[in-house]
Design a protein around this motif. Structure first.
Motif, PDB file in Angstrom:
ATOM      1  N   SER A 225       0.820  -1.206   0.000  1.00  0.00           N
ATOM      2  CA  SER A 225       0.000   0.000   0.000  1.00  0.00           C
ATOM      3  C   SER A 225       0.857   1.261   0.000  1.00  0.00           C
ATOM      4  CB  SER A 225      -0.921  -0.001   1.220  1.00  0.00           C
ATOM      5  OG  SER A 225      -1.748   1.135   1.230  1.00  0.00           O
ATOM      6  N   SER A 226       2.023   1.190   0.655  1.00  0.00           N
ATOM      7  CA  SER A 226       2.898   2.367   0.746  1.00  0.00           C
ATOM      8  C   SER A 226       3.630   2.655  -0.554  1.00  0.00           C
ATOM      9  CB  SER A 226       3.920   2.162   1.868  1.00  0.00           C
ATOM     10  OG  SER A 226       3.302   2.025   3.117  1.00  0.00           O
ATOM     11  N   PHE A 227       4.154   1.585  -1.196  1.00  0.00           N
ATOM     12  CA  PHE A 227       5.018   1.779  -2.366  1.00  0.00           C
ATOM     13  C   PHE A 227       4.686   0.883  -3.559  1.00  0.00           C
ATOM     14  CE2 PHE A 227       7.994   2.626   1.348  1.00  0.00           C
ATOM     15  CZ  PHE A 227       7.811   3.999   1.308  1.00  0.00           C
ATOM     16  N   GLY A 228       3.664   0.056  -3.461  1.00  0.00           N
ATOM     17  CA  GLY A 228       3.321  -0.846  -4.566  1.00  0.00           C
ATOM     18  C   GLY A 228       3.680  -2.286  -4.281  1.00  0.00           C
ATOM     19  N   ARG A 250      -3.647  13.358   1.952  1.00  0.00           N
ATOM     20  CA  ARG A 250      -2.356  13.017   2.541  1.00  0.00           C
ATOM     21  C   ARG A 250      -2.389  11.627   3.162  1.00  0.00           C
ATOM     22  NH1 ARG A 250       0.623  15.710   7.580  1.00  0.00           N
ATOM     23  NH2 ARG A 250       2.628  14.694   7.330  1.00  0.00           N
ATOM     24  N   VAL A 251      -1.335  10.858   2.908  1.00  0.00           N
ATOM     25  CA  VAL A 251      -1.230   9.480   3.394  1.00  0.00           C
ATOM     26  C   VAL A 251       0.043   9.330   4.209  1.00  0.00           C
ATOM     27  CG1 VAL A 251      -1.020   7.048   2.723  1.00  0.00           C
ATOM     28  CG2 VAL A 251      -2.484   8.587   1.386  1.00  0.00           C
ATOM     29  N   ILE A 252      -0.061   8.665   5.362  1.00  0.00           N
ATOM     30  CA  ILE A 252       1.119   8.310   6.154  1.00  0.00           C
ATOM     31  C   ILE A 252       1.447   6.853   5.843  1.00  0.00           C
ATOM     32  CG2 ILE A 252       2.084   8.037   8.455  1.00  0.00           C
ATOM     33  CD1 ILE A 252       1.578  10.935   7.628  1.00  0.00           C
ATOM     34  N   ASN A 253       2.655   6.603   5.369  1.00  0.00           N
ATOM     35  CA  ASN A 253       3.075   5.250   4.998  1.00  0.00           C
ATOM     36  C   ASN A 253       3.670   4.519   6.199  1.00  0.00           C
ATOM     37  OD1 ASN A 253       2.357   5.568   2.260  1.00  0.00           O
ATOM     38  ND2 ASN A 253       4.306   6.549   1.802  1.00  0.00           N
ATOM     39  N   VAL A 254       3.222   3.282   6.400  1.00  0.00           N
ATOM     40  CA  VAL A 254       3.767   2.413   7.452  1.00  0.00           C
ATOM     41  C   VAL A 254       4.250   1.138   6.755  1.00  0.00           C
ATOM     42  CG1 VAL A 254       3.328   1.322   9.688  1.00  0.00           C
ATOM     43  CG2 VAL A 254       2.051   3.378   9.034  1.00  0.00           C
ATOM     44  N   PRO A 255       5.393   1.211   6.040  1.00  0.00           N
ATOM     45  CA  PRO A 255       5.821   0.087   5.211  1.00  0.00           C
ATOM     46  C   PRO A 255       6.483  -1.034   6.000  1.00  0.00           C
ATOM     47  CG  PRO A 255       7.407   1.857   5.035  1.00  0.00           C
ATOM     48  CD  PRO A 255       6.292   2.368   5.899  1.00  0.00           C
ATOM     49  N   GLY A 256       6.699  -2.125   5.299  1.00  0.00           N
ATOM     50  CA  GLY A 256       7.289  -3.333   5.861  1.00  0.00           C
ATOM     51  C   GLY A 256       6.542  -4.508   5.265  1.00  0.00           C
ATOM     52  N   CYS A 257       7.186  -5.648   5.203  1.00  0.00           N
ATOM     53  CA  CYS A 257       6.551  -6.816   4.584  1.00  0.00           C
ATOM     54  C   CYS A 257       6.663  -8.029   5.513  1.00  0.00           C
ATOM     55  CB  CYS A 257       7.206  -7.094   3.234  1.00  0.00           C
ATOM     56  SG  CYS A 257       6.292  -8.246   2.176  1.00  0.00           S
ATOM     57  N   PRO A 258       5.883  -8.023   6.634  1.00  0.00           N
ATOM     58  CA  PRO A 258       4.948  -6.966   7.049  1.00  0.00           C
ATOM     59  C   PRO A 258       5.621  -5.978   7.986  1.00  0.00           C
ATOM     60  CG  PRO A 258       4.670  -8.842   8.482  1.00  0.00           C
ATOM     61  CD  PRO A 258       5.777  -9.212   7.513  1.00  0.00           C
ATOM     62  N   PRO A 259       4.941  -4.852   8.289  1.00  0.00           N
ATOM     63  CA  PRO A 259       5.468  -3.944   9.303  1.00  0.00           C
ATOM     64  C   PRO A 259       5.301  -4.543  10.692  1.00  0.00           C
ATOM     65  CG  PRO A 259       3.335  -3.185   8.549  1.00  0.00           C
ATOM     66  CD  PRO A 259       3.692  -4.361   7.692  1.00  0.00           C
ATOM     67  N   SER A 260       6.099  -4.070  11.626  1.00  0.00           N
ATOM     68  CA  SER A 260       5.948  -4.484  13.016  1.00  0.00           C
ATOM     69  C   SER A 260       4.559  -4.118  13.512  1.00  0.00           C
ATOM     70  CB  SER A 260       7.011  -3.789  13.881  1.00  0.00           C
ATOM     71  OG  SER A 260       6.660  -3.815  15.245  1.00  0.00           O
ATOM     72  N   GLU A 261       3.981  -4.991  14.339  1.00  0.00           N
ATOM     73  CA  GLU A 261       2.665  -4.679  14.896  1.00  0.00           C
ATOM     74  C   GLU A 261       2.708  -3.406  15.734  1.00  0.00           C
ATOM     75  OE1 GLU A 261       4.554  -7.667  17.793  1.00  0.00           O
ATOM     76  OE2 GLU A 261       4.460  -7.321  15.632  1.00  0.00           O
ATOM     77  N   LYS A 262       3.859  -3.112  16.336  1.00  0.00           N
ATOM     78  CA  LYS A 262       3.966  -1.890  17.142  1.00  0.00           C
ATOM     79  C   LYS A 262       3.985  -0.643  16.265  1.00  0.00           C
ATOM     80  CE  LYS A 262       5.860  -3.496  21.521  1.00  0.00           C
ATOM     81  NZ  LYS A 262       5.384  -4.869  21.333  1.00  0.00           N
TER      82      LYS A 262
END
Length: 421
Positions: A225-228, A250-262
């Motif tokens: 969702s953040s970068f494709g 405006r969108v706040i990106n929380v990337p990671g595959c997956p991101p940390s739950e925290k």
């Protein structure tokens, strides 16, 4: 002399002592110019407390018998108050707030049921949801997402088809201007019908635009969702794009595959605390989570500095925990807090488990970071137009080993372990 005294008195009368002035600190949030202003730590504490007191006056949005307080929910899961306090301290520190703000973080978590959330699924593997909503040995993070008012989430909701669509429309209408929108997965653009959703076959892009229109805050959860993500990897036949390419808000990106739950819960807690979006980096990632490179805080960093590298998986150096740069670790190029927060109830993370970072929280990582078991050297241009984040491991190793040997010898001479000739 009289003239001088008169002049001093005039200055004193015109300009009161500095102790009478409050010094205002202007914390610039982002390139768009949004600011968070406060005078002192006490002022910020008071501001957050006022925000939480206002939120506490709102009724819980949880339905039926589910209106019990978070402390009771945690107790039923076998989580003690002390554990909750420790969790709040970790989240508080992660958000870059003073440790004394931990009680406010606890209060924010307890008020999470006042904030409606609409979670949309696009082209993805549901791994980001899995990062939170595990069923075995749930932690506080996943319990909080059970506790919030999750108005729409396709993976965990019982409704389907037209019923599900009605649930979404009801949530958008009822909580217009109040709900948080979280999106998981890449979205085809132009060729939108590569992704259709629900009984009405609305495209993913249409659904995102519709829900975003009345959202109070929007978070892109995960790299897709953040970068494709992998959907946008070459040749990208569906023209999958990040959420920012689909909507105009405006969108706040929380990337990671997956991101940390925290990081996911932290994004929610930050919004509850401030009702404002966080300071972000060049890729709209929260600085509190993505402000440092993996390399900066890696447990193997000392071996990198000493020029001690794993040459191939399974060798003696691997068993001794040496640096994984030569077998492809992308930690020097990747901004994330994995090394601090880790995964699986804070027990481990990829580098700790023996495999290098693959750079999954960076834009277009699937194309720019692969092959994953080969070092990048200087062939990758970073966001700040630098040719890589470090020199190649070979160069670093030779230079540092030479300097280290000289340093050790000098120390030995000083300590008397080696007699100078």
């Amino acid at each position: 002399m009289e003239k001088t005294t008169s002049k001093l008195q005039s200055i004193t009368n015109t300009h009161p002592p500095l102790t009478q002035h409050k010094i205002t600190l202007d914390y610039s949030q982002n390139p768009l110019g949004d600011n968070l202003e406060f005078t002192t730590k006490k002022g910020l504490f008071r501001k957050i407390k006022t925000r939480l007191d206002t939120l506490a006056k709102l009724p819980s949005l949880r339905k039926g018998n589910a209106k019990e307080e978070l402390k009771d929910v945690l107790q039923k899961k076998g989580i003690q108050r002390r554990d909750f306090m420790k969790w709040a301290a970790v989240i508080t520190t992660s958000l870059g707030l003073p440790a004394s703000f931990a009680p406010l973080t606890m209060k924010a978590a307890e008020l999470a049921d006042r904030v409606p959330i609409i979670w949309l699924h696009m082209a993805e593997c549901t791994g980001c949801s899995e990062s939170l909503l595990r069923t075995e040995d749930p932690g506080i993070d996943s319990i909080i997402f059970d506790y919030v008012s999750m108005e729409y989430h396709e993976t965990i909701m019982a409704a389907s088809g037209y019923q599900a669509e009605k649930s979404l429309e009801d949530a958008v209408k009822t909580y217009s201007g109040r709900y948080i929108m979280m999106v998981e997965g890449g979205i085809p653009k132009g060729s939108e019908y590569f992704l259709t959703i629900g009984a009405g076959a609305r495209t993913g892009a249409e659904e995102c635009r519709h829900v975003a229109e009345h959202a109070a805050a929007i978070f892109a959860i995960g790299t897709c969702s953040s970068f494709g993500g992998v959907q946008a990897a070459a040749p990208n036949p569906t023209n999958a794009q990040p959420l920012t390419e689909i909507i105009n808000k405006r969108v706040i990106n929380v990337p990671g595959c997956p991101p940390s739950e925290k990081n996911i819960v932290g994004a929610l807690i930050h919004h509850i605390l401030f009702k404002e979006l966080p300071a972000v980096d060049a890729f709209n990632r929260p600085k509190w989570a993505y402000g440092h490179r993996i390399h900066d805080l890696c447990e193997r960093r000392g071996h990198f500095d000493a020029g001690e590298f794993v040459q191939h998986f399974g060798d003696e150096h691997a068993k001794n925990g040496y640096c994984l740069y030569k077998v492809g670790c992308k930690g020097p190029y990747t901004f994330n807090n994995c090394s601090k927060l880790r995964f699986n109830s804070h027990t481990s993370w990829p580098i700790g488990a023996g495999h290098g970072c693959i750079g999954c929280s960076e834009p277009k990582f699937w194309d720019t970071m692969s092959p994953f078991e080969v070092p990048l050297g200087n062939r990758y241009q970073t966001a700040f137009r630098g040719a890589g984040a470090d020199k190649t491991a070979d160069t670093v190793g030779v230079v540092l080993l030479g300097a280290t040997a000289i340093g050790i010898a000098a120390h030995a001479i000083v300590s008397g372990a080696i007699k100078p000739k």
